[in-house]
Design an enzyme around this catalytic site. Structure first.
Site, short mmCIF file in Angstrom:
data_model
loop_
_atom_site.label_atom_id
_atom_site.label_comp_id
_atom_site.label_asym_id
_atom_site.label_seq_id
_atom_site.Cartn_x
_atom_site.Cartn_y
_atom_site.Cartn_z
CG ASP A 1 -46.57 37.83 28.90
OD1 ASP A 1 -47.55 37.31 29.47
OD2 ASP A 1 -45.51 37.23 28.68
CE LYS B 1 -55.45 29.37 30.85
NZ LYS B 1 -54.36 30.00 30.08
#
Length: 1054
Positions: A393, A507
């Site tokens: 990540d 998002k």
């Protein structure tokens, strides 16, 4: 249908004001009058699941819940109530009762111990029931075997104790604190201090600290209940009951589950062992054991050796019973045959290997602890050593995770360092900045912890993700009306009506607020206003207008779009995270936010995501960690892929900064589909990049991944070593891990710190979570980096490879002498009619003392120079025991050792007047008067010869130990006394093993029981020449391997 209806008719809380400092009204105090029900005591044994079935809190409405648990929806519990309720016990789940008898059985009979038990039992049987002789010797061998079992069992127990200690320390990391409302103030308290009736506030990423009845929810609330129910899909949270079953209803938040989306508030109705998880733990007991790669390898090796040992033991007994007993009746008694056949068992089994495994893991554990690395199972360290692909990540893992808002832009003007600009500029503040700050403050999922606002903004504790935290600090910097913005007045004058928190799928985050002006009867409420912030590429298409810096509104035409998109690309390419801040007036939307079901409001808001006004964009910088670039360079032999939910250009920029991408050209989705090799009809294990091929890079987005076909995955995994996956959802991260694991025999490690990383962490071969990460991530991971240092990952990889390397070296050291040379002595006795050249006592003693003492030195070996330059081990084909391993043991080192030991036996007999043919194929002729010797003389010759054989093995192992310390490098570059590869445990081990030999030969008690005896001086010195010869021959082999790396010798090298 009724349940479904209940799910969609969730009651949301009334509108509340943004209060900066909540206080308790003087005219209101809580009075706890409800007494918790105590279970009645009866003589009849109760069903342990009855307390779970009797829970009815999910059937009550909110007011009844507050009444039952004597708490207040806004003020929570008073201090006095907390003190009183805390006497009921801590909020801690007791561990399941340990079945110690199972553990003890595993310690005592695990590994090679079961073979030792067979040898022990047969030895005892041969002592009395079979009327064997001499009894003292047989009894001594039995006692020695029992000592071997005790030593191995002790080491198994010590390793298990160390592992349980590590698990306790990891459990203490998760859900340590919880956010509660007490005395009208939001507080953070230790999770064990929660009491029944507490008001708990949960947000995305939190672990539920106790059983809660949900009383307020966001519309997108979801829980991960997989730990409790095994259900992999997130479960929505509601206010109303959806089932009579407490494990099925959705208006309860159960202890040890996780909030994976949304926010909620709940009332604690059960803590600790009285929680549903606590009761299930009490009923269920321990979890099932799952073997790691190194445990599988050791078990595989154990099965092979055990099968051979048992087969040879059986063959030896059969040969005696069917042939020797009849043909040479005086050769061996039944007791003697059993004892000698046991030599096949004890000689072939490396009794010291389990002890060495335990020591190795313990030593590695101490090394990892120095680097602040916690591993849930020490054996998983080796799995990380096999890692062939690391999916990392970005935010909080490759980057610091401490974001700061750096840039602000409107459609016609940008500010690269907004704080410095506002502090130093004499120009008036842009009029649009107030609207931007309004969205930044009111549409924000972060909040300050505690009511103390006396400290600086940067020092105050904030609960929320890093992005919202950075935006909140920026907005709160406008505290004194400077620049014409008074953030306190702005917060006080707005009511929050509805909210959709940020999630990895949308998002964006959306908040509906209403401004009110005036006070008392003169208060006027404005119309509802939609505030939304999120990814520009998601929100730009929904915009029809934009604000200039002066506050005037202009159409969001192609020119404006081009300008803000270019700015977004520029900031993203510099590594900034870019967010768009938008708004929309909802004057024409008629909805009662206080009473309309939340799901209906949410659907309505989705339909309003159009005709937005772009207020501005902000750039948030999250710099890479200082140690990441160097760490990436170290592990580049394994593929390192970035998997992020961030914008593609931002991900690529960070990937370049930290060294994940080194190629000048980065392929796109179209390039990949048109130019990459497709691996048509190739087996899955063949789908991997060519080791000698060039580095190729590709950047892909979540939308592109969604359209992937199997051949597309083949192209990505099989052709590219540098990959950035951007704009990915948690589901797509999970799919990425699974697709990579399915190809190229890959062992996939995943690093992450957020809730959205948890599915991938759990699905990977080994998940690595940051110590500062979410509880969900730490629960899913197999390893936790306590100090958040990415540099700890290559250290872990190196230690994982070192574990495997050192264990292989131990096996290569132990087997040639400790099994092969010992077995050849037994073979000549059973099948060739020669006296046993090594007694059963000396066999076992050599394996558990001399071998182990010398093996310890290998446990302290430093990594070889090329350890991190090698390709990762293929866990499917790269076995601990392959054909090269056995070739080195039986056809190289072992083939030198046993003839040398045997020659010393024959040389001693020669000095006593017995030639080669006088010693071998003798069978039952070895009796009183043979070759003119008495039986006492012959027995003495055998005793001395056995000790000669033993001493030869002891000192030959010096050469064996020095040979296996390095796979390729000469001892001249890696001697154990000085230099970077020094290891003082080697000379200490040599001294210790020599002292053990002296004790065995000169100890009076040992001489009496086991027949050991001193040997002539020349037989102490000659074995050193054998050790030197073995070392020189192996040095020659290494030289050939280094000089001719493609020769047949090199291909046969271990």
């Amino acid at each position: 249908m009724d349940d479904a209806k209940h799910i969609t008719t969730v009651k949301i809380a009334p509108a509340v004001s943004f209060e900066r400092n909540a206080t308790i009204p003087i005219n209101y105090r809580t009075l706890s009058i409800h007494v918790d029900d105590k279970p009645s005591v009866t003589n009849k044994a109760a069903d342990p699941s009855d307390p779970i079935r009797q829970i009815d809190v999910h059937t009550l409405d909110n007011d009844q819940v507050f009444h039952r648990y004597s708490t207040h929806p806004k003020l929570g519990l008073e201090h006095a109530a907390v003190e009183r309720k805390s006497k009921d016990g801590k909020n801690v789940i007791s561990p399941p009762p340990t079945q110690y008898w199972k553990k003890i059985l595993n310690y005592v009979f695990g590994g090679f111990n079961f073979l030792m038990w067979i040898a022990f039992i047969v030895t005892i049987l041969s002592y009395k029931p079979l009327n064997g002789t001499p009894p003292d010797f047989i009894l001594g061998v039995a006692v020695l075997l029992l000592l071997v079992i005790i030593m191995s069992s002790t080491f198994y127990a010590v390793v298990d104790w160390n592992a349980s200690r590590v698990m306790k320390s990891i459990k203490s990391l998760v859900a340590e604190q919880a956010t509660v409302v007490r005395d009208g103030r939001q507080q953070t308290v230790p999770s064990p201090d929660i009491v029944v009736g507490d008001i708990i506030m949960l947000s995305m990423g939190d672990r539920v600290p106790a059983d809660l009845r949900i009383v307020q929810v966001s519309s997108d609330l979801k829980f991960d209940r997989s730990l409790l129910t095994g259900e992999s899909d997130p479960v929505p949270g509601t206010i109303r009951s959806t089932s009579q079953n407490v494990l099925e209803t959705r208006n309860l938040a159960l202890a040890s589950t996780f909030v994976v989306q949304g926010t909620c508030t709940g009332v604690v109705f059960a803590i600790g062992d009285r929680s549903i998880m606590g009761r299930i733990v009490a009923m269920s007991g321990e979890t099932k054991f799952k073997m790691t790669t190194i445990q599988k390898e050791i078990w595989f090796f154990t099965k092979i050796v055990s099968c051979y040992a048992l087969s040879l033991f059986g063959i030896s007994i059969i040969v005696w019973a069917a042939w020797l007993r009849k043909t040479y009746p005086g050769y061996e008694t039944a007791s003697g045959a059993i004892i000698n056949s046991l030599g096949c068992l004890t000689a072939f089994v490396p009794q010291g290997l389990p002890i060495c495994v335990a020591l190795s893991l313990t030593i590695i554990a101490k090394r990892m602890a120095k680097h602040n690395i916690l591993v849930k199972n020490l054996a998983t360290i080796e799995t990380l050593g096999c890692m062939s692909v690391l999916c990392s990540d970005k935010t909080g893992t490759l980057t610091v995770g401490k974001m700061s808002l750096e840039s602000v832009a409107f459609q016609d003007r940008s500010f690269m360092d907004i704080k410095s600009t506002l502090a130093n500029s004499s120009e008036p503040t842009p009029a649009a900045l107030k609207s931007l700050v309004e969205i930044a403050r009111l549409c924000n999922g972060a909040s300050f912890v505690g009511a103390d606002d006396s400290g600086s903004i940067d020092e105050r504790t904030i609960k929320g993700d890093a992005t919202d935290t950075a935006i909140l600090r920026f907005a709160e910097s406008f505290t004194d009306g400077h620049n014409g913005i008074d953030i306190a007045a702005m917060v006080a004058s707005h009511d929050k009506l509805f909210e959709i928190p940020f999630n990895s799928t949308n998002k964006w985050m959306l908040t509906i607020v209403r401004e009110h002006k005036g006070v008392g009867e003169k208060m006027e409420a404005g119309g509802p206003l939609m505030l939304i912030k999120g990814a520009p590429d998601v929100l730009f298409p929904a915009c029809t207008a934009a604000l200039n810096a002066d506050g005037n509104e202009v159409p969001f035409d192609s020119e404006v779009f081009r300008r803000v998109s270019a700015l977004q690309s520029q900031w993203s390419s510099e590594g900034q995270r870019v967010l768009a801040l938008c708004r929309k007036a909802l004057d024409n939307v008629k909805v009662d936010f206080n009473h309309t079901p939340a799901n209906d409001v949410e659907e309505m808001m989705y339909s309003q995501l159009s005709n937005l006004t772009l207020v501005g964009i902000v750039g948030i910088r999250d710099p890479p960690r200082n140690d990441v670039k160097a760490a990436i360079q170290v592990i580049r032999r394994a593929g390192v892929f970035m998997v992020t939910g961030d914008y593609q250009l931002t991900g690529v920029a960070i990937a370049k900064q930290v060294g994940i991408i080194t190629s000048e050209h980065i392929d796109t989705f179209k390039d990949m589909r048109s130019s990459a090799y497709a691996f048509v009809d190739a087996p899955p294990e063949a789908i991997k990049p060519d080791d000698d091929g060039p580095e190729r890079a590709v950047a892909l987005t979540g939308d592109e991944i969604a359209s992937f076909k199997p051949e597309d995955w083949n192209k990505v995994v099989g052709n590219y070593t540098e990959v950035v996956f951007a704009r990915t959802t948690p589901e797509q991260k999970l799919r990425i891990v699974e697709e990579i694991k399915a190809r190229g025999d890959n062992i996939v490690a995943v690093t992450g710190d957020g809730v959205n990383d948890a599915p991938a962490l759990k699905a990977s071969d080994i998940g690595v979570a940051m110590g500062s990460g979410s509880d969900v991530a730490k629960e899913a991971a197999a390893m936790i980096l306590l100090d958040n240092k990415f540099a700890s990952i290559p250290v872990s990889i190196e230690l994982g490879r070192l574990v495997f390397d050192n264990l292989k070296k131990v096996a290569l050291y132990v087997m040639p002498a400790g099994t092969y040379t010992e077995f050849m002595g037994v073979f000549t006795n059973v099948f060739l009619g020669m006296q046993l050249p090594l007694s059963s006592y000396l066999q076992v003693c050599f394996s558990i003392t001399n071998d182990v003492v010398m093996s310890i030195a290998l446990m302290f070996e430093q990594p070889e120079i090329d350890l991190m330059l090698r390709k990762p081990r293929n866990a499917r084909t790269g076995r601990l025991t392959d054909w090269k391993f056995f070739f080195q043991i039986y056809l190289f080192i072992g083939l030198m050792m046993w003839p040398c030991a045997m020659s010393m036996w024959f040389l001693y007999m020669k000095h006593q007047g017995l030639g080669f043919h006088d010693v071998i194929l003798v069978y039952d002729k070895w009796t009183d008067g043979y070759k003119g010797f008495t039986i006492d003389q012959l027995t003495h010759f055998v005793s001395v010869g056995q000790c000669v054989y033993y001493v030869t093995m002891v000192f030959m192992q010096y050469g064996g130990l020095l040979s296996v310390r390095n796979r390729r490098v000469s001892i001249l570059q890696s001697n154990p006394l000085w230099g970077p590869r020094r290891n003082y445990a080697v000379p200490l081990g040599m001294i210790a093993t020599a002292l053990i030999a002296v004790v065995n030969l000169y100890g009076p008690g040992l001489q009496h029981v086991f027949g050991t005896t001193p040997i002539p001086g020349m037989f102490w010195g000659l074995p050193f020449s054998f050790a030197l010869g073995i070392l020189c021959v192996d040095e020659t082999r290494k030289l050939i391997v280094r000089t001719y790396p493609k020769s047949i010798i090199a291909k046969m090298a271990w």
